[in-house]
Design a protein around this motif. Structure first.
Motif, mmCIF file in Angstrom:
data_model
loop_
_atom_site.group_PDB
_atom_site.id
_atom_site.type_symbol
_atom_site.label_atom_id
_atom_site.label_comp_id
_atom_site.label_asym_id
_atom_site.label_seq_id
_atom_site.Cartn_x
_atom_site.Cartn_y
_atom_site.Cartn_z
ATOM 1 N N ALA A 225 7.999 11.639 6.500
ATOM 2 C CA ALA A 225 9.264 11.001 6.899
ATOM 3 C C ALA A 225 9.013 9.645 7.562
ATOM 4 C CB ALA A 225 10.029 11.911 7.856
ATOM 5 N N PHE A 226 7.864 9.477 8.197
ATOM 6 C CA PHE A 226 7.509 8.200 8.815
ATOM 7 C C PHE A 226 5.991 8.172 8.948
ATOM 8 C CE2 PHE A 226 8.920 11.258 12.042
ATOM 9 C CZ PHE A 226 7.755 11.432 12.783
ATOM 10 N N THR A 227 5.472 7.008 9.287
ATOM 11 C CA THR A 227 4.027 6.857 9.423
ATOM 12 C C THR A 227 3.498 7.810 10.492
ATOM 13 O OG1 THR A 227 4.202 4.517 8.857
ATOM 14 C CG2 THR A 227 2.176 5.230 9.933
ATOM 15 N N ALA A 229 3.597 11.129 10.078
ATOM 16 C CA ALA A 229 4.180 12.460 9.852
ATOM 17 C C ALA A 229 3.380 13.157 8.759
ATOM 18 C CB ALA A 229 5.645 12.333 9.473
ATOM 19 N N ILE A 230 2.248 13.729 9.145
ATOM 20 C CA ILE A 230 1.323 14.296 8.151
ATOM 21 C C ILE A 230 1.690 15.727 7.760
ATOM 22 C CG2 ILE A 230 -0.576 12.814 8.879
ATOM 23 C CD1 ILE A 230 -1.679 15.147 10.513
ATOM 24 N N LYS A 231 2.643 16.317 8.485
ATOM 25 C CA LYS A 231 3.086 17.663 8.125
ATOM 26 C C LYS A 231 4.525 17.875 8.589
ATOM 27 C CE LYS A 231 1.437 19.909 12.371
ATOM 28 N NZ LYS A 231 0.646 21.018 12.922
ATOM 29 N N THR A 232 5.189 18.842 7.991
ATOM 30 C CA THR A 232 6.555 19.186 8.393
ATOM 31 C C THR A 232 6.520 19.897 9.741
ATOM 32 O OG1 THR A 232 7.307 19.371 6.106
ATOM 33 C CG2 THR A 232 8.605 20.525 7.782
ATOM 34 N N THR A 233 7.371 19.431 10.651
ATOM 35 C CA THR A 233 7.385 19.978 12.015
ATOM 36 C C THR A 233 8.805 20.328 12.424
ATOM 37 O OG1 THR A 233 5.475 18.608 12.611
ATOM 38 C CG2 THR A 233 6.768 19.526 14.419
ATOM 39 N N ALA A 234 9.002 21.550 12.901
ATOM 40 C CA ALA A 234 10.316 21.963 13.394
ATOM 41 C C ALA A 234 10.551 21.370 14.776
ATOM 42 C CB ALA A 234 10.395 23.479 13.459
ATOM 43 N N GLY A 235 11.823 21.086 15.097
ATOM 44 C CA GLY A 235 12.160 20.516 16.390
ATOM 45 C C GLY A 235 12.495 21.590 17.418
ATOM 46 N N LYS A 236 12.851 21.128 18.618
ATOM 47 C CA LYS A 236 13.153 22.048 19.709
ATOM 48 C C LYS A 236 14.397 22.891 19.416
ATOM 49 C CE LYS A 236 9.893 20.560 22.526
ATOM 50 N NZ LYS A 236 8.722 21.396 22.862
ATOM 51 N N GLU A 271 19.579 18.675 10.231
ATOM 52 C CA GLU A 271 18.725 18.134 9.177
ATOM 53 C C GLU A 271 17.540 17.469 9.850
ATOM 54 O OE1 GLU A 271 20.753 15.515 6.547
ATOM 55 O OE2 GLU A 271 22.180 17.019 5.843
ATOM 56 N N ARG A 272 16.340 17.844 9.440
ATOM 57 C CA ARG A 272 15.153 17.196 9.983
ATOM 58 C C ARG A 272 15.103 15.735 9.530
ATOM 59 N NH1 ARG A 272 11.687 21.972 7.668
ATOM 60 N NH2 ARG A 272 12.022 23.616 9.234
ATOM 61 N N ILE A 273 14.384 14.912 10.263
ATOM 62 C CA ILE A 273 14.207 13.524 9.865
ATOM 63 C C ILE A 273 13.479 13.493 8.526
ATOM 64 C CG2 ILE A 273 13.115 11.314 10.447
ATOM 65 C CD1 ILE A 273 13.335 12.085 13.371
ATOM 66 N N GLY A 274 14.062 12.771 7.570
ATOM 67 C CA GLY A 274 13.466 12.707 6.231
ATOM 68 C C GLY A 274 13.874 13.852 5.331
ATOM 69 N N GLY A 275 14.655 14.792 5.843
ATOM 70 C CA GLY A 275 15.084 15.939 5.046
ATOM 71 C C GLY A 275 16.508 15.771 4.536
#
Length: 450
Positions: A225-227, A229-236, A271-275
């Protein structure tokens, strides 16, 4: 206390004097030893409340070095023991040093049995009083309010009752209060008292995270999604699925992110960033801030529609200065905790410290109180923490207007009486020595609530 319960340890290398002391006392279970190793072993095995200690012990029977080493070791092993020190060597210097090290009392040789008997009896009496005080303090400490919060103030108990009442309802709660008043502790208490207690409690301080990272922290991001962001990460928000998300300092959320947060609260999807895929999330939101959100809404710095979504229930938390009696209660709690953690010999507060704690306005609230007590436990030279140890000995500027002084004294007296009577008006009036109508008139004049 029975003889079996009143245990006296005599540390004396002169066997004749040891026998004389052993037979001089009645009503005590007595153990007599003649050196440091035996004294420490008896202290561990018998746990005597009182010890008489001769400073002239082998291998330095003509000096005091071994006696002082024994005193230090015994107090380190069992700080609450009342140790009465005896010496014939430089009595004044030895007495000053022994008391500074933590001895209960000192007497010079040759021994007067009757005088020593009175000192021993007084030592047992003081030990029993201190033990009872610790038991009462532990009982009070165990009687905590919501979330383990320690309070006896009607103002704070009212807050905890409100939170307990709204905890089962699945509504958003906004906690308003100054920094250090216990907002996160109350949020955890709300979570624990709710049907979501088995879910996660996730806390995030919105003011502590840069704006550029806050969105990712809350909503997560997809890989690429951005520089960086090497893996998908869930938020809080996702991490709190089925539980509670605590957003501390919600007033620091930037306006663009407020829009996205509002959409989540309305639709319960993120929606996650980039999703592009909406993700449904069942998370309860509890927010807190020290800022004036009404003023921020009026200035256009906080969205009005988001405010009303977050503030379904608003709870205002009083400052520590508005909680009569709680400063002393919390101070004793913190002193016991840090003395235990640091193996310090500190046992309580000196009268000037208690007066200073009661008089201080506590601008930093509970956090300031905890920091001052922790520092005092480290820096205190004696068993009792003083106002100087707390850095409160300089006091605050007092009003010189006689009417203002009287009004302030009246307010303080009424608040303390209300706290002691647990908000009961009749009990408060009795404590103050006035009639109920007079008390009502004073409370109305000073805008005080029971």
């Amino acid at each position: 206390m029975s003889a079996e319960m009143r245990r006296l340890l005599i540390v004396e290398d002169d066997l004749g004097l040891q026998r004389q002391l052993r037979w001089a006392y009645e009503g005590y279970a007595i153990t007599a030893v003649g050196d440091r190793a035996a004294a420490l072993a008896a202290l561990r095995a018998e746990e005597p409340q009182v010890v008489t200690l001769d400073l002239g012990l082998p291998p330095d029977p003509d000096g005091t070095s071994e006696g002082f080493a024994t005193l230090e070791a015994m107090l380190a092993l069992k700080p609450d023991t009342k140790i009465i020190v005896a010496s014939g060597h430089g009595a004044r210097e030895s007495a000053l040093k022994a008391i500074a090290m933590g001895a209960f009392d000192f007497y010079s040789k040759p021994i007067d049995i009757d005088t020593l008997g009175l000192i021993v009896a007084r030592a047992f009496h003081v030990h029993a009083l201190e033990a009872e005080n610790r038991r009462l303090a532990a009982r009070i400490e165990g009687e905590t309010a919501l979330g383990g919060m320690l309070t006896a103030a009607p103002e704070m108990l009212k807050v905890t009752r409100t939170i307990e009442r709204v905890a089962p309802a699945d509504v958003s709660v906004l906690l308003l209060g100054a920094s250090g008043t216990g907002k996160e502790l109350l949020a955890r208490g709300l979570h624990d008292a709710s049907p979501r207690a088995k879910g996660a409690f996730v806390a995030i301080n919105c003011a502590a995270i840069p704006e550029t990272l806050l969105e990712s922290e809350l909503f997560g991001h997809e890989k690429g999604a951005f520089t960086g962001a090497i893996k998908t990460t869930a938020g809080k928000i996702e991490a709190a699925q089925g539980g509670t998300l605590f957003l501390d300092e919600i007033g620091d959320v930037p306006l663009p992110l407020q829009v996205k947060l509002l959409r989540f609260l309305q639709e319960r999807v993120i929606e996650r960033i980039g999703g592009r895929k909406p993700i449904p999330v069942d998370t309860r939101i509890v927010c807190a801030t020290h800022q004036d959100l009404d003023a921020m809404v009026a200035d256009g710095r906080f969205r009005e529609d988001l405010y009303y979504r977050l503030a379904e229930i608003v709870v205002r938390i009083p400052s520590l200065a508005e909680r009569p009696g709680d400063a002393g209660l919390l101070a004793r709690h913190f002193l016991r905790r840090y003395a235990r953690q640091m193996n310090a010999a500190v046992t309580g507060f000196a009268p000037d410290a208690l007066a200073a704690i009661d008089a201080w306005s506590w601008p930093g609230n509970v956090r300031e109180l905890e920091n001052r007590v922790k520092r005092a436990v480290i820096m205190a030279d004696a068993k009792q923490v003083t106002a100087a140890d707390l850095d409160l000995d300089h006091g605050e500027a007092e009003p010189i207007n006689l009417k203002a002084i009287r009004e302030e004294a009246d307010r303080r007296a009424i608040r303390h009486a209300l706290a002691r009577a647990q908000g009961n008006i009749s009990g408060t009036a009795r404590l103050l020595g006035i009639s109920r109508p007079t008390l009502y008139d004073l409370m109305k004049a000073y805008d005080l609530q029971p």
